[in-house]
Design an enzyme around this catalytic site. Structure first.
Site, PDB file in Angstrom:
ATOM      1  N   HIS A 100      46.829  46.641  40.622  1.00 12.13           N
ATOM      2  CA  HIS A 100      46.592  47.460  39.440  1.00 12.13           C
ATOM      3  C   HIS A 100      46.076  48.792  39.996  1.00 12.13           C
ATOM      4  CE1 HIS A 100      45.543  43.507  37.416  1.00 12.13           C
ATOM      5  NE2 HIS A 100      46.346  44.020  36.512  1.00 12.13           N
ATOM      6  N   ASP A 103      42.370  49.033  40.542  1.00 10.02           N
ATOM      7  CA  ASP A 103      41.787  48.176  41.583  1.00 10.02           C
ATOM      8  C   ASP A 103      41.974  48.799  42.960  1.00 10.02           C
ATOM      9  OD1 ASP A 103      40.826  46.177  39.865  1.00 10.02           O
ATOM     10  OD2 ASP A 103      42.861  45.417  39.654  1.00 10.02           O
ATOM     11  N   GLU A 267      53.481  33.452  34.865  1.00  5.29           N
ATOM     12  CA  GLU A 267      52.211  32.990  35.447  1.00  5.29           C
ATOM     13  C   GLU A 267      51.942  31.565  34.980  1.00  5.29           C
ATOM     14  OE1 GLU A 267      48.950  35.653  35.883  1.00  5.29           O
ATOM     15  OE2 GLU A 267      47.495  34.081  35.496  1.00  5.29           O
ATOM     16  N   HIS A 270      49.249  31.022  32.337  1.00  3.48           N
ATOM     17  CA  HIS A 270      49.644  31.570  31.033  1.00  3.48           C
ATOM     18  C   HIS A 270      50.579  30.585  30.319  1.00  3.48           C
ATOM     19  CE1 HIS A 270      48.936  35.989  32.536  1.00  3.48           C
ATOM     20  NE2 HIS A 270      47.871  35.212  32.660  1.00  3.48           N
ATOM     21  N   ASP A 295      53.463  34.664  39.126  1.00  5.15           N
ATOM     22  CA  ASP A 295      52.029  34.701  39.419  1.00  5.15           C
ATOM     23  C   ASP A 295      51.602  33.251  39.551  1.00  5.15           C
ATOM     24  OD1 ASP A 295      51.880  37.421  39.284  1.00  5.15           O
ATOM     25  OD2 ASP A 295      50.412  37.492  37.667  1.00  5.15           O
ATOM     26  N   ASP A 306      41.921  31.212  30.876  1.00  6.19           N
ATOM     27  CA  ASP A 306      42.714  31.513  32.061  1.00  6.19           C
ATOM     28  C   ASP A 306      41.807  31.416  33.289  1.00  6.19           C
ATOM     29  OD1 ASP A 306      44.799  32.458  33.556  1.00  6.19           O
ATOM     30  OD2 ASP A 306      44.723  34.514  32.806  1.00  6.19           O
ATOM     31  N   ASP A 308      42.671  30.938  36.409  1.00  8.27           N
ATOM     32  CA  ASP A 308      43.235  31.595  37.611  1.00  8.27           C
ATOM     33  C   ASP A 308      42.860  30.893  38.910  1.00  8.27           C
ATOM     34  OD1 ASP A 308      44.730  33.738  36.534  1.00  8.27           O
ATOM     35  OD2 ASP A 308      42.929  34.941  36.262  1.00  8.27           O
TER      36      ASP A 308
HETATM   37  C1  XUL Z   1      45.756  38.489  33.511  1.00 12.21           C
HETATM   38  C2  XUL Z   1      46.846  38.663  34.463  1.00 12.21           C
HETATM   39  C3  XUL Z   1      46.996  40.032  35.048  1.00 12.21           C
HETATM   40  C4  XUL Z   1      48.398  40.398  35.414  1.00 12.21           C
HETATM   41  C5  XUL Z   1      48.547  41.804  35.916  1.00 12.21           C
HETATM   42  O1  XUL Z   1      45.740  37.263  32.901  1.00 12.21           O
HETATM   43  O2  XUL Z   1      47.528  37.736  34.783  1.00 12.21           O
HETATM   44  O3  XUL Z   1      46.152  40.123  36.140  1.00 12.21           O
HETATM   45  O4  XUL Z   1      48.922  39.547  36.389  1.00 12.21           O
HETATM   46  O5  XUL Z   1      48.070  42.741  35.016  1.00 12.21           O
HETATM   47 CO    CO Z   2      49.002  37.471  36.205  1.00 14.93          CO
END
Ligand code: XUL
Ligand code: CO
Length: 440
Positions: A100, A103, A267, A270, A295, A306, A308
């Site tokens: 990003h 970042d 992702e 998600h 992702d 989420d 992650d």
């Molecule tokens: C948030 C997410 C983000 C995207 C990029 O849930 O997955 O980090 O991957 O903006």
């Molecule tokens: Co993502």
């Protein structure tokens, strides 16, 4: 330049018998499989945000990990982050990264200053890429963290906020192109709504599409040949996100004529938030010709958000890699670890141990998926299950040679058909997956 992880050696492949925590058991980057090295099949990417910036801060507490990279000044820290990231990628044999904009380089007092500071970091990244051969998988703009985006960016009720987001996206596309990225991602963090009582959904969606068209036009005009991606997510941070899941995003892309330039960035976590499996989301993308990038994290289905997490569930990685192989492998996309170590895994070694866990889980999934295909039992079962479409009335339906009237005559003549059905054999198929997985 100082070494940030002097205690961590370059991580070697030692094979599945190894008990060395700082070794790969399955990811053997240079092993040639089907004509190319494993690293090119998997195309692993480091995520700048979680790996270089995520310090374990959550809703209930401050960070637990030190991600200051030895610098208190934000400008100097941005450069130190680059050095540390390239050391991590080198030691883990990761060839790609994703970012990003904010970042890479934080937001300063004005957009002009933020742009100028970002340029300097991007120039430094270009130098590092040249020196190491590492590549950019994709870039994106962080159009969701600053208060100006409280009501959305491309879907904000304010045209001025829309314009600001457009400016930020233009700059992030410039950076992506300069660094040779093969993807540009839209993840609509705040592109959604909290209540329809204050929302004009039709206008917001039209505007989001307008912004994406502008991004495509601009990107193509400066030579971007890669893919634009939408990354579906149903909720969080907004209650309802417009890019809910793969199917919803496909409808959006087709409605607004964006299907030529966009693919999906799926992702795992998600998918489960949308009440789908990871494989479902990938399958929807693949069978519609929209498979792009991944992702790769995993969620905790007992939690509703989420998380992650670094992926370690080999059933999921296997079924994911099956979809990737069936899509013909990655082209512009890859496997980005949009994943963070747990808040309690706070030491520098945990960065490496987490990536090793995730990369090995995907390498194992890749090997298992290849074996499932070579084994052939599942594909044969599926082909046989649909055999009625190959000849006779099935072939006629597919060839467009029938209509409701003709089918009605056919069914009346044929009579009851329930006895022609065969078992779906779900349990047997699941046990074939186990058989193949555990005989690797
Ligand atoms: C948030 C997410 C983000 C995207 C990029 O849930 O997955 O980090 O991957 O903006
Ligand atoms: Co993502």
């Amino acid at each position: 330049m100082s070494e940030f992880f002097s205690k961590i050696p370059k991580i070697q492949y030692e094979g599945k018998q190894s008990t060395n925590p700082l070794a790969f058991k399955y990811y053997n980057p240079d092993e040639i499989i089907d004509g190319k090295p494993m690293r090119e099949h998997l195309k692993f990417a480091l995520s700048w945000w979680h790996t270089m910036g995520g310090d374990g801060t959550d809703m209930f507490g401050v960070g637990t990990a030190d991600k200051s990279w030895g610098e208190t000044d934000p400008t100097k820290r941005a450069f130190a982050k680059v050095d540390a990231a390239f050391e991590i990628m080198d030691k883990l044999s990761i060839d790609y990264y994703c970012f990003h904009d904010r970042d890479l380089s934080p937001e300063y007092a004005s957009l002009a200053e933020s742009n100028e500071k970002l340029d300097a970091v991007v120039d430094y990244l270009a130098e590092k890429q040249k020196a190491t051969g590492k590549k950019l998988l994709w870039g994106t703009a962080k159009c969701f963290d600053h208060p100006r985006y409280m009501h959305g960016a491309g879907t904000s009720p304010s045209a001025d906020v829309f314009a600001f987001a457009a400016a930020q996206i233009k700059k992030a596309i410039d950076a992506t192109v300069k660094l040779g990225g093969t993807g540009y991602v839209f993840w609509g963090g705040r592109e959604g709504y909290e209540t329809l009582l204050n929302t004009d959904m039709g206008l917001e969606l039209d505007n989001m599409a307008r912004l994406m068209h502008m991004a495509v036009d601009y990107g193509r005009s400066i030579g971007f040949k890669g893919d634009f991606y939408i990354e579906p997510k149903p909720k969080e941070p907004t209650k309802h996100q417009y890019d809910f899941d793969s199917a919803t995003v496909l409808g959006f892309l087709r409605k607004y004529g964006l299907e030529k330039d966009f693919r999906l960035n799926i992702e795992a976590n998600h998918a489960t938030l949308a009440m789908h499996t990871f494989q479902h989301e990938l399958n929807v993308a693949r069978t519609n010709g929209f498979f792009g990038s991944i992702d790769a994290n995993q969620g905790d289905t007992l939690l509703g958000w989420d998380t992650d997490q670094f992926p370690t569930n080999v059933y999921d990685t296997t079924l994911c890699m099956l979809e990737v192989l069936k899509a013909g492998g990655f082209t512009n996309g890859g496997l980005n670890f949009d994943a963070k170590a747990r808040r309690g895994s706070f030491t520098p070694e945990d960065i490496f141990l987490s990536y090793i866990a995730g990369m090995d889980a995907f390498a194992l999934g890749f090997l298992a998926a290849r074996k499932l295909i070579a084994d052939g039992r599942i594909d044969k079962f599926v082909a046989d299950r649909y055999a009625s479409w190959k000849t006779g009335i099935g072939a006629d339906i597919i060839a467009g040679k029938t209509d409701l009237k003709a089918l009605s005559e056919y069914a009346l003549k044929k009579g009851e058909v329930v006895d022609s059905l065969t078992s779906g054999r779900q349990e047997m198929l699941e046990s074939i997956v186990n058989n193949v997985l555990f005989s690797l």
